[in-house]
Design an enzyme around this catalytic site. Structure first.
Site, PDB file in Angstrom:
ATOM      1  N   GLU A 138     -31.671   8.058 -75.364  1.00 31.92           N
ATOM      2  CA  GLU A 138     -31.016   6.633 -75.348  1.00 31.92           C
ATOM      3  C   GLU A 138     -31.588   6.196 -74.039  1.00 31.92           C
ATOM      4  O   GLU A 138     -30.852   5.214 -73.483  1.00 31.92           O
ATOM      5  CB  GLU A 138     -29.640   6.904 -75.296  1.00 31.92           C
ATOM      6  CG  GLU A 138     -28.753   6.868 -76.652  1.00 31.92           C
ATOM      7  CD  GLU A 138     -27.312   6.914 -76.402  1.00 31.92           C
ATOM      8  OE1 GLU A 138     -26.396   6.615 -77.137  1.00 31.92           O
ATOM      9  OE2 GLU A 138     -26.822   7.448 -75.324  1.00 31.92           O
ATOM     10  N   GLY A 223     -22.934  22.550 -92.466  1.00 25.48           N
ATOM     11  CA  GLY A 223     -23.579  23.532 -91.347  1.00 25.48           C
ATOM     12  C   GLY A 223     -24.971  23.103 -90.953  1.00 25.48           C
ATOM     13  O   GLY A 223     -24.907  22.020 -90.590  1.00 25.48           O
ATOM     14  N   ASP A 251     -23.002  15.665 -79.671  1.00 26.42           N
ATOM     15  CA  ASP A 251     -23.172  15.884 -78.291  1.00 26.42           C
ATOM     16  C   ASP A 251     -22.316  17.325 -77.909  1.00 26.42           C
ATOM     17  O   ASP A 251     -23.066  18.252 -77.152  1.00 26.42           O
ATOM     18  CB  ASP A 251     -22.498  14.937 -77.437  1.00 26.42           C
ATOM     19  CG  ASP A 251     -23.274  13.580 -77.584  1.00 26.42           C
ATOM     20  OD1 ASP A 251     -24.548  13.635 -78.077  1.00 26.42           O
ATOM     21  OD2 ASP A 251     -22.530  12.392 -77.430  1.00 26.42           O
TER      22      ASP A 251
END
Length: 305
Positions: A138, A223, A251
């Site tokens: 970002e 998964g 995150d």
């Protein structure tokens, strides 16, 4: 164990509305909720909660949002002495959410546009001292590239969380030791469009071939797949009884993976630990409140790094 993070911080200004307004229209009845965000900050906080000594490089403005960010990092034990105070305002995202969950987002990058190679150069000692460097996207490509090169030059393990995804320059791939895209980000990184015809295993193999290191493809409730020199393996998902909010799961996964690898754990164990962190996060509303502690993960998987 030390983690260095180069990434973003931003304030998320979310309003839940009965419906999105049309051009020139005002809609009343919204519910407003501000909160901290940005992948770099989220990952730094998550790693600190899991016991790492964390140094963060990002940029904020000289404004209330920037001051709130520093207060948050102090409270969470994140080292922020290298965070740049920019001339532009702190990054802000305006999010309108309809009852269906459909959202419309507008982002003003602001201070993040001033995060450049010079800022990374001033952070090189922190990168060199770290066990793992975590970089997300970002921020300007200049800062991403400078951080990955600094990590490689110093011998620090580099982990790229390629979100939001964009094609990577060919000369950056060799600087990545571990890359962690999801299923939608992987094709973008590889420069292939919709209808590419590759299954998940082919995607993760292609990513590993580009880096020469390790590729971990996250697949939500399916998964993760791990591609390394020895081949491709599957990490099964941790069962989640009630999904409340998926924001921040990536995150938490990235931070937990960095912490486990930085602690010296084998890759398969590290990915399982990361999957547990992501699974925990989706059961709690909001990003920062959802980021797990070691005790919460130990309760889920029976062990901690």
């Amino acid at each position: 164990m030390k983690i260095a993070v180069v990434g973003s911080y931003g304030a998320g200004l979310t309003m839940r509305v009965p419906r999105s307004p049309g051009a020139g229209e005002t809609v009343s009845g919204g519910v407003f909720a501000p909160g901290p965000g940005g992948k770099g900050s989220n990952q730094a906080i998550a790693a600190a909660r899991l016991g790492a000594e964390v140094s963060l490089l990002t940029a904020v403005g000289d404004d209330d949002f920037g001051r709130a960010a520093h207060a948050l990092w102090r409270a969470e034990g994140v080292g922020a002495t290298h965070v740049r105070t920019a001339s532009a305002p702190t990054m802000v995202g305006f999010i309108l959410v309809e009852p269906s969950g459909e959202n419309r987002i507008a982002i003003a990058p602001g201070a993040l546009d001033e995060l450049d190679a010079a800022a990374v150069a001033a952070f090189r000692e922190e990168i060199a001292a770290a066990d793992v460097l975590v970089v997300s996207m970002e921020i300007p490509e200049e800062a991403v590239a400078a951080a990955l090169r600094a990590g490689r030059d110093s011998g620090t393990t580099t982990l790229l969380n390629p979100a939001p995804a964009r094609p990577l320059p060919d000369d950056l791939w060799p600087f990545i030791d571990v890359i962690t895209p999801n299923q939608t980000e992987a094709p973008v990184l590889l420069g292939i469009g919709a209808g590419h015809g590759l299954d998940d295993e082919a995607l993760v193999r292609a990513l590993r071939e580009r880096t020469g290191g390790i590729a971990v493809l996250t697949r939500g409730g399916q998964g993760a797949l791990i591609a390394q020199e020895s081949g491709v393996s599957v990490t099964p998902p941790y069962p989640v009884g009630n999904v409340v909010d998926t924001t921040g799961a990536g995150d938490a996964f990235t931070a937990a993976l960095a912490v486990a690898l930085g602690s010296g754990h084998p890759l398969d164990h590290a990915v399982r630990y990361a999957a547990a962190a992501g699974a925990h996060t989706v059961t709690v509303a909001g990003v920062v409140p959802a980021l797990p502690t070691p005790d919460q993960l130990a309760a889920r998987i029976g062990t901690a790094p």
